[in-house]
Design an enzyme around this catalytic site. Structure first.
Site, PDB file in Angstrom:
ATOM      1  N   LYS B  77       1.214  -0.831  -0.163  1.00 44.02           N
ATOM      2  CA  LYS B  77       0.208  -0.017  -0.018  1.00 44.02           C
ATOM      3  C   LYS B  77       0.852   1.328  -0.186  1.00 44.02           C
ATOM      4  CE  LYS B  77      -4.120   2.277   2.909  1.00 44.02           C
ATOM      5  NZ  LYS B  77      -4.897   1.203   4.137  1.00 44.02           N
ATOM      6  N   SER B 152      -9.848   1.642   2.478  1.00 46.28           N
ATOM      7  CA  SER B 152      -9.514   1.974   1.640  1.00 46.28           C
ATOM      8  C   SER B 152      -7.493   1.133   1.252  1.00 46.28           C
ATOM      9  CB  SER B 152      -8.082   3.204   2.180  1.00 46.28           C
ATOM     10  OG  SER B 152      -7.870   2.852   3.633  1.00 46.28           O
ATOM     11  N   SER B 176      -9.997  -0.343   6.952  1.00 43.43           N
ATOM     12  CA  SER B 176      -9.159  -1.240   6.039  1.00 43.43           C
ATOM     13  C   SER B 176      -8.564  -1.727   5.069  1.00 43.43           C
ATOM     14  CB  SER B 176      -8.297   0.588   5.842  1.00 43.43           C
ATOM     15  OG  SER B 176      -9.158   2.129   5.921  1.00 43.43           O
TER      16      SER B 176
END
Lengths: 469, 481
Positions: B77, B152, B176
């Site tokens: 990420k 996310s 997330s």
């Protein structure tokens, strides 16, 4: 009634590293923006790592100022935007939700006046801003982050001071105290910084910031008292405000920014877990802490019979007391204390002098022993000391090269006195009538012998000679 | 070549010589180039991946020591710092930011010879549940590209699901990792707070977030957790609990395990198909010998408000450093006074970050702190104690990961409140610090449904064992893309 409270920031200059990273705590000699790392310039993803030594040193200050230390301490974020603050928040401590800072509720006695210490907190110093011109009119602000993250202890007092003089005395005590504890060198620029709060009678509280030095805080406070009194006399209300000390003009100037309206949105810094400070840690610190100035003073008086004033000077100055501790033994302690506080003063007052000083504790011990054993006189001792601090040569060498040996042989002294008598006939006849003037003759003998004559013996011979005349 | 193999299979094939690292990495890169235009999982790719693969092959050939990942491609990420590669947080603020250091989880992976294949898309600064709030544009759900992948960590979930890597690291502040895992039909774990180092994870709400592994199987997830977990001298909040092998004893089953079904997460507001899938999972667990009973966590109904109050407050502080003074984007400073400069620079945050910055300066401000922030902290402690109580009676808790199915791109983007409410099933784990995992359970109309387990603090092993048992009862299709 005038009420003054202080906020003092003391850098822990004796630490190796910054409060939350391994950059150097001593940033002063380094090139701009070289003493930085991801943590102290707040790069994304970096995390603060608490320097446990800083917690210990702050706890020592807290103990020395008679504060209470809670069983666990926490860190908070103080949020505000300022270019010297890399994260735009400062990691500090905060007691609004209960005492979690390293110390609170202490007290210090200043000339029988009790000054209460509200709290002591450990926090990070911001970076340093360098302006082109003045901060108000600058076109360019440069930022040096070398200082960012330096361990700082904030000491906040209650408004217990009534005069600027008490403030000065307190600050002197504090400077001596942190130096004696070995946590900070107050002589370094910016190591000890003071802001003041002052109000007169029932007037509003005015904050004075930006005071560069200790000497100036007293001046700034005097100025404020006069300014506020003259407003009060004319019936003009004193606004609550922050004023900056203008060093050049020696006045305080209203800071136009509304600093008191800042909302810092304090909340817990979750990146640093609570630090447990159990009583055994405090006990251990107390045990290992350097002897306090007060206790040193008492010991000097009681154990060695050193006079109060000498003991005060000696104990409050870490440099002097360290010299004394290393040089003295039971017998020569008093003499060494004397030499340090009367003769050495003048040669070792400033930092520069101290750095260049060639004097060792052994010199002091030798000197004291030589005086006590009548090898040289006190006066010659002074001359020898002068030479030692410059050259660092052994005392014996100095005595012979400067010919400082004691004149204590009766016949040669008697001859010198005869010479003086023939030169000072008038004084001699006066001395016969009025014994109080004998000292004039003793002085003449001393001058002739360059201070080497034994004063007691000289006086004795003069008296005998006067009697037989 | 099958890019859909598990980590375990990959390691076997590399070890027995039927596959080389270079072959696998090259094929993965080909696949990425082919599917990226339609799913947009990545923000940037590692241009050295193939040469790194060659290096590892060389070492393997020479029988030198090679780390346990054997060149396995792992995506990261883009809010986790990687030395020498950009770490953008999907924000204009960090558009060109190259961290001078690796996050601890990255150095752990590198030391085990994993290949960081690329950096994945996210909602700006990890604030969102759909990956639509990325400065670089949304990612798309590989199961149906009209739909959001969740967020996310949307890019991470997409990259794992669409076979663009074997596993990924996401971050989970309020769900997330688990939400996009559920939306994209992969496994996602939020570890206990303090189990995995946050050093190098760009903070959003630092008191509640963790880096978490995402993979196609529970076993692969456990394998990655082994590598990234443990005490770290760069993160004072990590906890030392010795070395645990999470891949061991995964198959002990759930017999006799007491599983609590969280009432507040299966009732009102939960999609019918999601509820049905959850019931099915529960009866499966019962047939496997688990004792399942409902448990009420009263404070769950306050959890969304609590979470947004705390997370926004911390975000307001954590993101204050983005003033474009020390790093950032090109900006001519001439003629700006400091405050004006900062305001202007900070206008470059996207809409969701801006919303949370405003909320974050309001709720802890003087005059409102008692009404909002301090109250939220109280609720948080209440949630913690309710969870503690629950784990006196249960070994695990279960709930659907998301109350709803994946939604269409653009469908909710202008309705932030409805997006916030979708966090309701995940955020209790963050507020209380406990671990939670989402595993793919069912498909309905071509869209995935995930089931979530919670365990008590540091009980990742129990958590993974239950997830592994339920995973074995599923039979899910391959990704259509």
């Amino acid at each position: 009634m005038t009420k003054i409270g202080l906020e003092i920031h003391c850098q822990l200059t004796k630490l190796e590293s910054k409060l939350f990273c391994s950059c150097k705590a001593d940033y002063r000699s380094l090139d701009i923006n070289t003493n930085i790392c991801p943590v102290c310039i707040g790069l994304p993803g970096s995390l603060p790592l608490l320097n446990k030594n800083a917690v210990e040193k702050a706890a020592m200050i807290s103990i020395a100022l008679g504060c209470k230390t809670p069983p666990k301490i926490a860190f908070f974020r103080k949020n505000y935007f300022y270019p010297d603050l890399p994260k735009n928040f400062q990691i500090t401590q905060y007691n609004a939700y209960g005492p979690t800072s390293i110390g609170s509720d202490g007290k210090v006695l200043i000339e029988d006046k009790e000054i209460r210490v509200r709290r002591i907190q450990l926090e990070e110093d911001p970076g340093r801003l360098v302006y082109e011109g003045t901060s108000e009119k600058t076109l360019l602000t440069l930022i040096d982050y070398n200082r960012a993250g330096t361990p700082l202890v904030e000491i906040v007092t209650e408004p217990d001071f009534e005069t600027p003089k008490q403030v000065r005395l307190f600050l002197n005590v504090l400077a001596d105290l942190v130096e004696n504890l070995g946590v900070s060198d107050p002589s370094l620029e910016g190591a000890l910084r003071v802001d003041g709060n002052i109000s007169i009678d029932k007037g509003n509280r005015v904050e004075i910031k930006n005071v560069g030095s200790f000497k100036d805080i007293e001046k700034a406070l005097h100025f404020e008292i006069t300014r506020q009194q003259s407003l009060a006399e004319r019936g003009i209300p004193i606004p609550a405000e922050t004023r900056h000390w203008d060093e050049a003009r020696k006045i305080t100037v209203s800071a136009r920014s509304k600093e008191e309206e800042q909302d810092y949105r304090y909340f817990l810094e979750a990146d640093i877990p609570w630090v447990l400070i159990d009583s055994s840690v405090i006990d251990k610190l107390k045990k290992n802490m350097p002897e306090s100035i007060y206790s040193k003073k008492e010991r000097y008086i009681k154990k060695y019979g050193i006079p109060l004033q000498v003991a005060e000077v000696l104990s409050s100055d870490k440099f002097y007391s360290d010299l004394f501790e290393q040089a003295h033994n039971e017998k020569n302690a008093k003499e060494i204390a004397n030499i340090i506080t009367t003769d050495l003063k003048g040669f070792a007052d400033t930092k520069e002098q101290r750095e260049q000083l060639k004097l060792t504790p052994k010199h002091l011990a030798d000197l004291a022993d030589a005086i006590m054993n009548n090898i040289i006189t006190r006066n010659s001792g002074k001359l020898a000391l002068q030479e030692i601090v410059k050259s660092g040569k052994p005392l014996s060498e100095i005595i012979s090269s400067l010919d400082l040996g004691h004149v204590d042989d009766k016949s040669s002294l008697s001859k010198i006195i005869d010479d003086v008598f023939s030169e000072e006939e008038k004084a001699v006849s006066e001395a016969k009538l009025n014994p109080d003037t004998i000292n004039y003759l003793v002085g003449k003998v001393m001058r002739k012998t360059k201070g080497k004559a034994d004063p007691a013996l000289t006086l004795d011979i003069i008296k005998k000679k006067l009697d037989s005349k | 070549m099958n890019l859909g193999i598990t980590a375990t299979q990959y390691l076997e094939q590399i070890k027995n010589g039927s596959l080389t690292v270079e072959e696998f990495i090259s094929k993965t890169m080909e696949r990425i180039n082919k599917v990226e235009p339609s799913i947009h999982a990545y923000i940037s790719l590692n241009n050295d991946a193939i040469s790194q693969a060659k290096q590892i092959d060389k070492k393997l050939k020479a029988k030198e020591n090679v780390g346990s990942c054997l060149g396995m491609p792992i995506s990261i990420k883009d809010n986790i710092c990687t030395k020498g590669m950009k770490t953008t947080c999907a924000s204009k603020m960090l558009e060109n930011f190259v961290a001078p250091y690796d996050a601890t989880v990255i150095s752990n992976l590198k030391s085990q010879d994993a290949i960081i294949i690329g950096k994945t898309n996210l909602d700006e600064f990890a604030m969102g549940i759909s990956t639509e709030f990325s400065y670089f544009g949304p990612s798309r759900n590989p199961w149906n590209t009209d739909y959001v992948p969740g967020g996310s960590s949307g890019g991470s979930a997409v990259s794992v699901s669409a076979l663009e890597c074997i596993a990924s690291l996401g971050s989970d502040t309020g769900g997330s990792v688990r939400n996009p895992a559920s939306f994209c039909s992969v496994v996602g774990l939020k570890p206990t707070y303090g189990l995995v180092s946050r050093y190098g994870l760009i903070s959003y709400a630092n008191s509640i977030e963790q880096v978490g592994p995402m993979a196609r199987t529970v076993e692969d997830t456990a394998f990655i957790l082994n590598i990234i977990s443990g005490i770290d001298q760069h993160d004072n909040t990590t906890i030392d609990k010795g070395k645990v092998d999470y891949t061991k004893e995964l198959d002990v089953g759930v017999e006799g395990k007491r599983i609590g079904i969280i009432s507040e997460m299966i009732g009102e507001g939960v999609d019918k198909q999601v509820a049905a899938a959850t019931s099915k999972a529960i009866s499966k667990l019962q047939t496997l010998g688990a004792e399942c009973n409902e448990v009420s966590l009263d404070s769950v109904k306050f959890s969304v408000a609590t979470y947004y109050t705390i997370a926004a407050t911390e975000a307001g502080s954590n993101l204050a450093r983005y003033d474009n003074i020390r790093y950032g984007f090109d900006f001519d400073v001439e003629g700006y006074e400091f405050n004006a400069y900062i305001s202007k620079a900070r206008k470059n945050f996207g809409p969701e970050v801006t919303r949370r910055m405003i909320l974050g300066s309001f709720v802890p401000s003087a005059g409102y702190v008692g009404k909002y922030f301090l109250k939220a902290l109280k609720v948080r402690s209440k949630i913690k104690s309710e969870i503690e109580q629950a784990f006196k009676k249960f070994d695990l808790l279960i709930a659907p990961t998301s109350p709803v199915l994946p939604f269409k791109i653009g469908e909710k983007v202008d309705d932030p409140l409805s997006l916030y409410l979708l966090d309701i099933n995940t955020i209790v784990a963050n507020l209380s610090g406990i671990p939670a995992i989402s595993i793919p359970y069912e498909m309905t109309n071509g869209l995935p449904i995930g089931i979530q387990f919670f365990a008590n603090s540091m009980q990742e092993k129990t958590l993974l064992q239950a997830a592994y048992a339920l995973e074995k009862t599923t039979n899910l299709p391959g990704v259509p893309i």
